[in-house]
Design an enzyme around this catalytic site. Sequence first.
Site, PDB file in Angstrom:
ATOM      1  N   TYR A 198       0.852  -1.194   0.000  1.00 41.27           N
ATOM      2  CA  TYR A 198       0.000   0.000   0.000  1.00 41.27           C
ATOM      3  C   TYR A 198       0.881   1.234   0.000  1.00 41.27           C
ATOM      4  O   TYR A 198       2.069   1.197   0.339  1.00 41.27           O
ATOM      5  CB  TYR A 198      -0.931   0.014   1.220  1.00 41.27           C
ATOM      6  CG  TYR A 198      -0.237   0.230   2.547  1.00 41.27           C
ATOM      7  CD1 TYR A 198      -0.044   1.519   3.055  1.00 41.27           C
ATOM      8  CD2 TYR A 198       0.222  -0.849   3.302  1.00 41.27           C
ATOM      9  CE1 TYR A 198       0.587   1.728   4.278  1.00 41.27           C
ATOM     10  CE2 TYR A 198       0.858  -0.652   4.522  1.00 41.27           C
ATOM     11  CZ  TYR A 198       1.036   0.634   5.005  1.00 41.27           C
ATOM     12  OH  TYR A 198       1.674   0.834   6.203  1.00 41.27           O
ATOM     13  N   CYS A 199       0.291   2.364  -0.408  1.00 43.53           N
ATOM     14  CA  CYS A 199       0.978   3.653  -0.373  1.00 43.53           C
ATOM     15  C   CYS A 199      -0.096   4.735  -0.211  1.00 43.53           C
ATOM     16  O   CYS A 199      -1.234   4.435   0.150  1.00 43.53           O
ATOM     17  CB  CYS A 199       1.837   3.873  -1.610  1.00 43.53           C
ATOM     18  SG  CYS A 199       0.935   3.776  -3.174  1.00 43.53           S
ATOM     19  N   THR A 200       0.235   5.979  -0.503  1.00 40.89           N
ATOM     20  CA  THR A 200      -0.695   7.078  -0.244  1.00 40.89           C
ATOM     21  C   THR A 200      -1.936   7.016  -1.136  1.00 40.89           C
ATOM     22  O   THR A 200      -3.067   7.009  -0.655  1.00 40.89           O
ATOM     23  CB  THR A 200       0.008   8.434  -0.449  1.00 40.89           C
ATOM     24  OG1 THR A 200       1.196   8.459   0.328  1.00 40.89           O
ATOM     25  CG2 THR A 200      -0.907   9.577  -0.027  1.00 40.89           C
ATOM     26  N   ILE A 227      -4.162   4.636   0.731  1.00 41.33           N
ATOM     27  CA  ILE A 227      -4.756   4.981   2.026  1.00 41.33           C
ATOM     28  C   ILE A 227      -5.938   5.928   1.851  1.00 41.33           C
ATOM     29  O   ILE A 227      -6.935   5.843   2.587  1.00 41.33           O
ATOM     30  CB  ILE A 227      -3.690   5.621   2.935  1.00 41.33           C
ATOM     31  CG1 ILE A 227      -2.530   4.653   3.162  1.00 41.33           C
ATOM     32  CG2 ILE A 227      -4.288   6.047   4.271  1.00 41.33           C
ATOM     33  CD1 ILE A 227      -1.266   5.316   3.673  1.00 41.33           C
TER      34      ILE A 227
END
Length: 357
Positions: A198-200, A227
Amino acid sequence: MQLYNTLSAKERARLIDNAGQHRLTLSFYKYAKIGNPQVFRDHLFITWQALDVLGRIYVAYEGVNAQLSLPADRFNEFKNHLDSIGFLKDVRLNIAVEQHNKSFLKLKVKVRKKIVADGLNDDTFDVTNKGIHLGAKAFNKLIEDESTVLVDMRNHYESEIGHFKNALTPDVDTFRESLDIIEADLKEHKETKKLVMYCTGGIRCEKASAYFKHKGFKNVYQLEGGIIEYTRQVKEQALENKFLGQNFVFDDRRAERISDDVIANCHQCGEPFDVHTNCANDACHLLFIQCDQCKKEMNNCCSTTCKEINALPYEEQKALRKGQGNSNDIFKKGRAGHLLYKKDLRNIFEVLKTNKK
């Protein structure tokens, strides 16, 4: 024809205040083959300037990456323009969790070699051969599986203030560093573990998912929309929120509060705190975590030296900076040695062994 920003940040902020309009902050990305990035860049700038769009947009042969704001009442015009571009029709738009009219104060559309710097020079790597996308509900279920390895694809200063429970948070300053580290530390699990990233907003883990598939990982997944989209789905579907703390963002807001948990500490006194600031000494400008009490005592500076310099008349500060360039600490994001309570991160493999015992 004007193809660049002409107003200063202060002038733009004043215009925004005078307009009295609500602005919408959002982001999107799309990996696609763009034949002439410069022509496409100019087209975006001309069209979006007319729509009063502000933000930071990168265009490259591999696609487009945009973080921006615009007047809320012009959103439909903006969306119609995106839909008129073949590869951007119905592209997912990540609407910011927390809105702020001054998240961006300039329109910058730049041509880059890549929309996400990865340091790779491999013509056989296909960035569009991505991993399996997961919505929030499926993501929550999969990360509870004992055969899953959850990896945060962001940098250390981002994960320090917020991350998913039990996620591996590599101690890296840049995305390109993380690729080789993760591959090396998880090489024994290429066929046996489910690699979930996952990342931003999704752009980094989408490239990473394609990269790790290219490197032989058999079960590769990513949190779709990152996110930001996860938070929206959690609220809409009344799901359990498994993210702890704040989501770091690359605009003037610096972060969005996702949960009430405070998992970081002031880098100067060690008290629980999770708000970043930049050192007030322009010759330093280090990004670090500083609580309200330390901010007051240190005049928003990261050290006594910076505090003393910042107290000097502006012309004296300017003279001291002449010919010195910017301190490398600007790019170290909280790694300066004089910050006693900066976070020490363990090697990803050591975390893996601990979590799986």
